[in-house]
Enzyme design. Structure first.
Site, PDB file in Angstrom:
ATOM      1  N   GLY A  11      -2.349   4.213  26.855  1.00  0.00           N
ATOM      2  CA  GLY A  11      -3.145   4.163  25.626  1.00  0.00           C
ATOM      3  C   GLY A  11      -2.260   4.408  24.417  1.00  0.00           C
ATOM      4  CD  GLN A  15      -8.356   8.395  16.721  1.00  0.00           C
ATOM      5  OE1 GLN A  15      -8.109   8.612  15.539  1.00  0.00           O
ATOM      6  NE2 GLN A  15      -9.441   8.886  17.308  1.00  0.00           N
ATOM      7  N   GLY A 130      -7.570  11.290  28.590  1.00  0.00           N
ATOM      8  CA  GLY A 130      -8.684  10.334  28.435  1.00  0.00           C
ATOM      9  C   GLY A 130      -9.943  10.822  29.136  1.00  0.00           C
ATOM     10  CG  ASN A 131     -12.825  12.880  27.171  1.00  0.00           C
ATOM     11  OD1 ASN A 131     -12.479  13.829  27.859  1.00  0.00           O
ATOM     12  ND2 ASN A 131     -12.869  12.920  25.849  1.00  0.00           N
ATOM     13  CG  ASP A 159     -11.921  21.887  24.944  1.00  0.00           C
ATOM     14  OD1 ASP A 159     -12.600  21.279  24.116  1.00  0.00           O
ATOM     15  OD2 ASP A 159     -11.462  21.352  25.971  1.00  0.00           O
ATOM     16  CG  HIS A 187     -12.523  17.995  27.504  1.00  0.00           C
ATOM     17  ND1 HIS A 187     -12.368  18.749  26.365  1.00  0.00           N
ATOM     18  CD2 HIS A 187     -12.614  16.715  27.075  1.00  0.00           C
ATOM     19  CE1 HIS A 187     -12.357  17.962  25.307  1.00  0.00           C
ATOM     20  NE2 HIS A 187     -12.507  16.722  25.712  1.00  0.00           N
TER      21      HIS A 187
HETATM   22  P1  NAX Z   1      -8.289   4.968  21.140  1.00  0.00           P
HETATM   23  O1  NAX Z   1      -9.463   4.103  21.469  1.00  0.00           O
HETATM   24  O2  NAX Z   1      -7.763   5.032  19.750  1.00  0.00           O
HETATM   25  O3  NAX Z   1      -7.074   4.549  22.075  1.00  0.00           O
HETATM   26  C1  NAX Z   1      -7.202   4.340  23.433  1.00  0.00           C
HETATM   27  C2  NAX Z   1      -6.135   3.360  23.825  1.00  0.00           C
HETATM   28  O4  NAX Z   1      -6.146   3.247  25.244  1.00  0.00           O
HETATM   29  C3  NAX Z   1      -6.342   1.954  23.271  1.00  0.00           C
HETATM   30  O5  NAX Z   1      -5.178   1.534  22.596  1.00  0.00           O
HETATM   31  C4  NAX Z   1      -6.605   1.118  24.519  1.00  0.00           C
HETATM   32  O6  NAX Z   1      -6.105  -0.195  24.404  1.00  0.00           O
HETATM   33  C5  NAX Z   1      -5.864   1.919  25.572  1.00  0.00           C
HETATM   34  N1  NAX Z   1      -6.272   1.645  26.948  1.00  0.00           N
HETATM   35  C6  NAX Z   1      -7.515   1.386  27.428  1.00  0.00           C
HETATM   36  N2  NAX Z   1      -7.457   1.132  28.745  1.00  0.00           N
HETATM   37  C7  NAX Z   1      -6.168   1.260  29.116  1.00  0.00           C
HETATM   38  C8  NAX Z   1      -5.488   1.108  30.341  1.00  0.00           C
HETATM   39  N3  NAX Z   1      -6.122   0.757  31.456  1.00  0.00           N
HETATM   40  N4  NAX Z   1      -4.147   1.301  30.360  1.00  0.00           N
HETATM   41  C9  NAX Z   1      -3.484   1.627  29.245  1.00  0.00           C
HETATM   42  N5  NAX Z   1      -4.072   1.764  28.038  1.00  0.00           N
HETATM   43  C10 NAX Z   1      -5.397   1.593  27.980  1.00  0.00           C
HETATM   44  O7  NAX Z   1      -8.678   6.415  21.698  1.00  0.00           O
HETATM   45  P2  NAX Z   1      -8.027   7.819  21.314  1.00  0.00           P
HETATM   46  O8  NAX Z   1      -8.694   8.371  20.135  1.00  0.00           O
HETATM   47  O9  NAX Z   1      -6.550   7.689  21.312  1.00  0.00           O
HETATM   48  O10 NAX Z   1      -8.530   8.719  22.558  1.00  0.00           O
HETATM   49  C11 NAX Z   1      -8.056   8.481  23.862  1.00  0.00           C
HETATM   50  C12 NAX Z   1      -8.860   9.274  24.868  1.00  0.00           C
HETATM   51  O11 NAX Z   1      -8.729  10.666  24.641  1.00  0.00           O
HETATM   52  C13 NAX Z   1     -10.353   8.995  24.835  1.00  0.00           C
HETATM   53  O12 NAX Z   1     -10.821   8.861  26.167  1.00  0.00           O
HETATM   54  C14 NAX Z   1     -10.911  10.244  24.212  1.00  0.00           C
HETATM   55  O13 NAX Z   1     -12.263  10.476  24.600  1.00  0.00           O
HETATM   56  C15 NAX Z   1      -9.993  11.285  24.783  1.00  0.00           C
HETATM   57  N6  NAX Z   1      -9.958  12.594  24.126  1.00  0.00           N
HETATM   58  C16 NAX Z   1      -9.778  13.680  24.915  1.00  0.00           C
HETATM   59  C17 NAX Z   1      -9.670  14.954  24.398  1.00  0.00           C
HETATM   60  C18 NAX Z   1      -9.462  16.132  25.281  1.00  0.00           C
HETATM   61  O14 NAX Z   1      -9.449  17.251  24.751  1.00  0.00           O
HETATM   62  N7  NAX Z   1      -9.282  16.008  26.598  1.00  0.00           N
HETATM   63  C19 NAX Z   1      -9.814  15.187  22.946  1.00  0.00           C
HETATM   64  C20 NAX Z   1      -9.572  13.977  22.119  1.00  0.00           C
HETATM   65  C21 NAX Z   1     -10.130  12.706  22.689  1.00  0.00           C
HETATM   66  O15 NAX Z   1     -11.494  12.643  22.427  1.00  0.00           O
END
Ligand code: NAX
Length: 324
Positions: A11, A15, A130-131, A159, A187
């Site tokens: 990913g 962001q 990733g969630n 958290d 989480h």
């Molecule tokens: P974004 O949507 O900005 O970026 C995700 C990226 O992952 C995209 O560029 C997409 O193309 C890529 N992607 C999707 N499937 C993929 C795959 N199979 N292989 C490689 N890349 C892939 O999301 P972002 O804000 O960066 O957040 C990423 C993840 O973090 C989300 O699932 C979000 O829910 C999770 N988070 C987890 C947190 C935690 O504390 N554990 C907090 C922050 C965030 O909410």
């Protein structure tokens, strides 16, 4: 120069990836004397954006950055990886049921677990961001039977850091005054930030705040902080999530007396063996271990059980889907 450590970020064009990569390349993940090689894994449609980020990384001329690889092939990305930050995931879309969400993420984390199993370095450490992070980590771990289970973790450090900051603001103390903070469970909104073991100035934190604030303000503010950030920013937490990922891996490698991380349960504190649940952990000799021997009162027990119950339901759902 020492052999570079290969850090794979999935990913990478997202962001969090954008906030994370520059900090890794600058040495904040592993130390100011550790050269790194970055591998950016993206889906094909986002490879071009990842290339743009790589151009910017080049333009920083980071002394520790020995190379950047960009790929849409997990087998390439994880080949020889020492650290894997699994950030890319399938977000919940409107109308999506939990089963659909878990299934879609199983399609990502199952194959990534297999690729890690087959291609990663022997010392691989995995952090899932990733969630739904805990269950995505479980899927990856179960698909990597040759990798020690303890190498798979999920992130609750954001958290944890949120809990430190909320308590510090309430008591008007620097965050450095607070010790032994713990996030238990998933989480998710069911997580339990625990002030009964946390200490401020050497005394139990729960005794220094009123019970109503702890129950009605502190716990929900920490648990729902992600939603509050979305409401305010119009986008989910990114820099703070990247910062927490840096903290998690840095402390895992370099050691810490006490933090929170979701690790594979060995049955401690009544958390069923095998679930990836957040615990109080320390890191010794590059291994996270669950801090033992804490007394859990009825208030904490009820909340830990609720969050762990949710994790067990998620595990049962992915089992039914044949993902683990
Ligand atoms: P974004 O949507 O900005 O970026 C995700 C990226 O992952 C995209 O560029 C997409 O193309 C890529 N992607 C999707 N499937 C993929 C795959 N199979 N292989 C490689 N890349 C892939 O999301 P972002 O804000 O960066 O957040 C990423 C993840 O973090 C989300 O699932 C979000 O829910 C999770 N988070 C987890 C947190 C935690 O504390 N554990 C907090 C922050 C965030 O909410």
């Amino acid at each position: 120069m020492a052999t570079p450590v290969k850090v794979t970020v999935t990913g990478a064009a997202g962001q969090i990836g954008y906030a994370l990569l520059f900090r890794i390349a600058s040495g904040q993940l592993l130390g100011a004397d550790v050269p790194v090689k970055l591998s950016l894994l993206e889906i094909p449609q986002a490879v071009k954006a990842a290339e743009g980020t790589a151009m910017e990384l080049d333009d920083c001329a980071f002394p520790l950055l020995s190379g950047i690889e960009i790929t849409d092939d997990a087998n390439v990305a994880f080949s020889g990886a020492n650290v894997a930050l699994l950030v890319g995931a399938m977000p919940r879309k409107a109308g999506m049921e939990r089963g659909d969400l878990l299934g879609a993420n199983g399609g990502i984390f199952g194959p990534q677990g297999k690729a890690i199993n087959e291609h990663a370095a022997d010392d691989i450490r995995v952090l899932v961001v990733g969630n739904p992070a805990n269950t995505n980590a479980l899927i990856a771990q179960q698909n990597a039977p040759d990798v020690p289970a303890e190498r798979f973790t999920a992130m609750t450090r954001l958290d944890h850091n949120r809990a430190l900051s909320q308590l510090a603001a309430k008591l008007q103390v620097p965050v450095t005054e607070i010790k032994k903070m713990t996030i238990w469970g998933n989480h998710s909104a069911t997580q339990y930030p625990d002030l009964f073991h946390a200490e401020v100035g050497g005394k139990v934190a729960a005794d220094q705040v009123d019970g109503e604030w702890l129950r009605e303000t502190f716990i929900p503010t920490v648990a729902k902080r992600g939603a509050a950030i979305i409401e305010a920013r119009g986008a989910s937490s990114a820099a703070s999530a990247a910062n927490a990922a840096i903290d998690h891996v840095h402390d895992w490698v370099n050691g810490t007396d006490w933090t929170s991380a979701a690790v594979v349960s060995d049955g401690s504190y009544g958390v069923p063996e095998g679930l990836i649940s957040s615990f109080p952990v320390r890191s010794v000799d590059g291994r996270y271990e669950i801090i033992q021997g804490l007394e859990i009162d009825a208030f904490s027990r009820e909340r830990i059980d609720a969050s762990v119950g949710e994790l067990a339901e998620e595990r049962d759902a992915v089992r039914e889907l044949g993902l683990i």
